[in-house]
Design an enzyme around this catalytic site. Structure first.
Site, PDB file in Angstrom:
ATOM      1  N   CYS A  33       0.933  -1.140   0.037  1.00 14.16           N
ATOM      2  CA  CYS A  33      -0.128   0.021   0.028  1.00 14.16           C
ATOM      3  C   CYS A  33       1.075   1.109   0.187  1.00 14.16           C
ATOM      4  CB  CYS A  33      -1.022   0.038   1.411  1.00 14.16           C
ATOM      5  SG  CYS A  33      -1.906  -1.543   1.474  1.00 14.16           S
ATOM      6  N   CYS A  37      -2.972   4.975   2.922  1.00 16.07           N
ATOM      7  CA  CYS A  37      -3.975   4.030   2.697  1.00 16.07           C
ATOM      8  C   CYS A  37      -5.071   4.019   3.883  1.00 16.07           C
ATOM      9  CB  CYS A  37      -3.424   2.523   2.501  1.00 16.07           C
ATOM     10  SG  CYS A  37      -4.683   1.188   2.276  1.00 16.07           S
ATOM     11  N   CYS A  64      -2.797  -2.999  -3.544  1.00 14.45           N
ATOM     12  CA  CYS A  64      -3.803  -2.672  -2.859  1.00 14.45           C
ATOM     13  C   CYS A  64      -4.927  -2.266  -3.655  1.00 14.45           C
ATOM     14  CB  CYS A  64      -3.819  -2.029  -1.650  1.00 14.45           C
ATOM     15  SG  CYS A  64      -5.150  -1.707  -0.852  1.00 14.45           S
ATOM     16  N   CYS A  67      -6.330   1.649  -2.221  1.00 15.70           N
ATOM     17  CA  CYS A  67      -5.486   2.849  -2.258  1.00 15.70           C
ATOM     18  C   CYS A  67      -4.891   2.909  -3.506  1.00 15.70           C
ATOM     19  CB  CYS A  67      -4.790   2.875  -1.031  1.00 15.70           C
ATOM     20  SG  CYS A  67      -3.265   1.803  -0.902  1.00 15.70           S
TER      21      CYS A  67
END
Length: 557
Positions: A33, A37, A64, A67
């Site tokens: 991430c 995030c 991810c 995000c």
């Protein structure tokens, strides 16, 4: 950041200032991430940190979906650094590895492929191939979620060598098939339908139907309004505050007719220009943000930073290309033009402590230092001098006409090789000869010091124009306070005046131009900036009217 504990604090606070500076991965989920995030913060024992998305991917982590860490602004560090790693990162971003391979990258840098591999791996946890692969994967995701291109065509447009390589990469990085990624875009499917006309067909050499060849088929924009969206829709992310009005002022006053134009009223402008690219050409449109926007999460296929206060935003952009293989290169050039990878927090921290610049920085947070969409074009315009109409005359005589005019856009700017004839006036001819024969290099990975010295040595250029080109064409933020720089740096008092502004001298210069404290658009000479004057109140700073003083500089560049 200095250590992993400080990085974890940034993750805990979801600090978007560090998006793109580092990435974190969660070993229990296999996901990596960005620091901001919005997901629940993982336990420290389960977190690993990486200097690049490519390093996280190489370690087996996937991006991810919440995000979208592959969509963060680039690290401002690569704009500052002039060493091998900094130059390599700029060239990889410009697509050199995809076009020329690691050998071509190493040759441009003047090192062996092994040295380049070793240096990048040591600092970024990934070599040039892995870094280029991460870039291709992001391009593929954008195309999947914003266009209706057939997957087979899209894979090659993103730079993959085979369909199998494309499928394997998408599954590995995004934990899904290309079809699943496209379906997950939500209303990205609507975007794809809107851009079907812009999608290249197999028999058309990957040409975009709504590109420069088909400009006459677009609805004419109503005066004072933005043109209807067409082409590939993108959101170009930036971190921190962004002084959009100032950068659009700067570009509008320097727009070369036929190559650039700005439409719409102040606060709702659209900057448009033609682009000469590696595989073909294109037309880019970038919208001026209309003030504070209601923050919301955009469709999954679009670029979006964390939506918190002034922690970032994006510029709406549309690209129409004759060859979609140029997509990532075109995006990178627009990012440099609008200075979207800058770190305004670091700039404000350094310049805000200065008695002269502090009030100016507070008055205009997020003021950027515009770069160049085409460094060679900017060099010609700067050396030519005069108002933009002088460059427009050069464009009409030597530029490549579009097959159909698109509003005020009619030509590509002449390539250096087109301006080496005896009929071309000096010093433009000498400059273009040096660019055409490779004596002078102004690409993203050029040695900035060597390029500046070579420019200054050309007849009719001189140190001030060379410094201006180092700042804009080569994107160096550590210039602008005095010519001569390489020998003089480090000799001055590092705690006072321009020496204390390093490495953000270019931003200091733009603040001084904007405030009218230096002649508009002119690079200062040694001793012309004392750094000791004080500005008592921001409202008393000159040049803050709607038509700013600094934006009216006479240079065509």
């Amino acid at each position: 950041m200095r250590d992993d504990e400080a990085r974890y604090e940034a993750v805990t606070s979801r600090d978007a200032r560090f998006d793109g500076e580092f990435f974190f991965a969660v070993v229990t989920t296999g996901i990596y991430c960005r620091p901001s995030c919005p997901a629940v913060t993982p336990k420290r024992v389960n977190v690993r940190f990486f200097p690049s998305a490519a390093a996280a991917q190489a370690a087996g982590f996937r991006a991810c979906r919440r995000c979208r860490p592959d969509a963060v602004p680039g690290s401002a560090e690569w704009n500052v650094r002039a060493d091998l790693v900094g130059r390599a990162m700029r060239l990889i971003g410009d697509g050199v590895v995809d076009r020329e391979g690691v050998g071509g990258l190493a040759q441009r840098l003047g090192y062996s492929p092994r040295q380049v591999q070793r240096q990048l791996t040591a600092e970024l946890g990934a070599g040039p191939v892995a870094l280029a692969r991460a870039r291709r994967a992001h391009t593929a995701r954008v195309l999947l979620q914003t266009t209706a291109l057939p997957v087979t065509e899209l894979a090659f447009a993103a730079g993959f060598a085979s369909i199998r390589q494309f499928n394997d990469t998408i599954r590995e990085i995004y934990a899904g098939t290309p079809s699943e990624l496209r379906a997950a875009a939500g209303n990205g499917g609507a975007a794809a339908r809107r851009t079907t006309a812009a999608a290249p067909r197999a028999g058309a050499g990957r040409r975009a139907g709504a590109g420069p060849r088909a400009g006459a088929g677009r609805p004419e924009a109503v005066p004072g309004h933005r043109s209807a969206p067409a082409g590939i829709p993108l959101r170009l992310a930036y971190r921190g505050p962004y002084a959009a009005a100032e950068i659009f002022d700067f570009l509008q006053l320097r727009a070369v007719p036929g190559v650039e134009e700005t439409r719409g009223p102040h606060g709702e402008r659209t900057y448009r220009r033609t682009l000469r690219l590696t595989q073909g050409s294109g037309i880019a449109e970038v919208d001026e943000p209309a003030g504070p926007r209601r923050r919301r999460r955009p469709p999954a296929g679009l670029v979006c930073p964390a939506a918190r206060g002034t922690d970032g935003g994006w510029l709406e952009c549309r690209l129409r290309l004759t060859d979609l293989r140029d997509l990532s290169t075109a995006v990178q050039r627009l990012r440099r033009l609008f200075d979207l990878d800058a770190d305004p927090y670091a700039v404000a921290e350094r310049l805000g402590a200065d008695p002269l610049l502090g009030p100016l920085v507070a008055e205009r947070p997020g003021l950027r230092s515009p770069g160049a969409a085409d460094p060679e074009e900017l060099a010609v315009r700067t050396v030519l001098g005069g108002p933009p109409e002088h460059a427009a005359a050069l464009v009409r005589r030597y530029g490549t006409p579009l097959d159909a005019a698109d509003g005020g856009l009619t030509h590509l700017f002449p390539a250096p090789g087109d301006l080496t004839g005896e009929e071309v006036a000096e010093p433009v001819r000498t400059l273009c000869t040096a660019l055409a024969d490779g004596t002078l290099t102004l690409d993203a990975g050029a040695d900035r010091g060597a390029a500046e010295r070579a420019l200054a040595a050309l007849p009719g250029v001189g140190p001030r124009a060379a410094a201006y080109l180092r700042m804009r064409a080569l994107g160096d933020p550590d210039v602008g306070t005095a010519p001569g720089r390489d020998q003089e740096r480090g000799a001055a008092d590092p705690t006072a005046g321009p020496a204390a502004w390093r490495p953000w001298g270019a931003y200091a210069l733009h603040h001084l131009w904007r405030a009218g404290l230096l002649p508009a658009g002119e690079m200062p000479g040694a001793g012309e900036v004392s750094g000791t004057a004080e500005v008592s109140r921001a409202e008393e700073v000159p040049g803050t009217a709607e038509a700013p003083v600094y934006a009216t500089a006479g240079r065509a560049g």
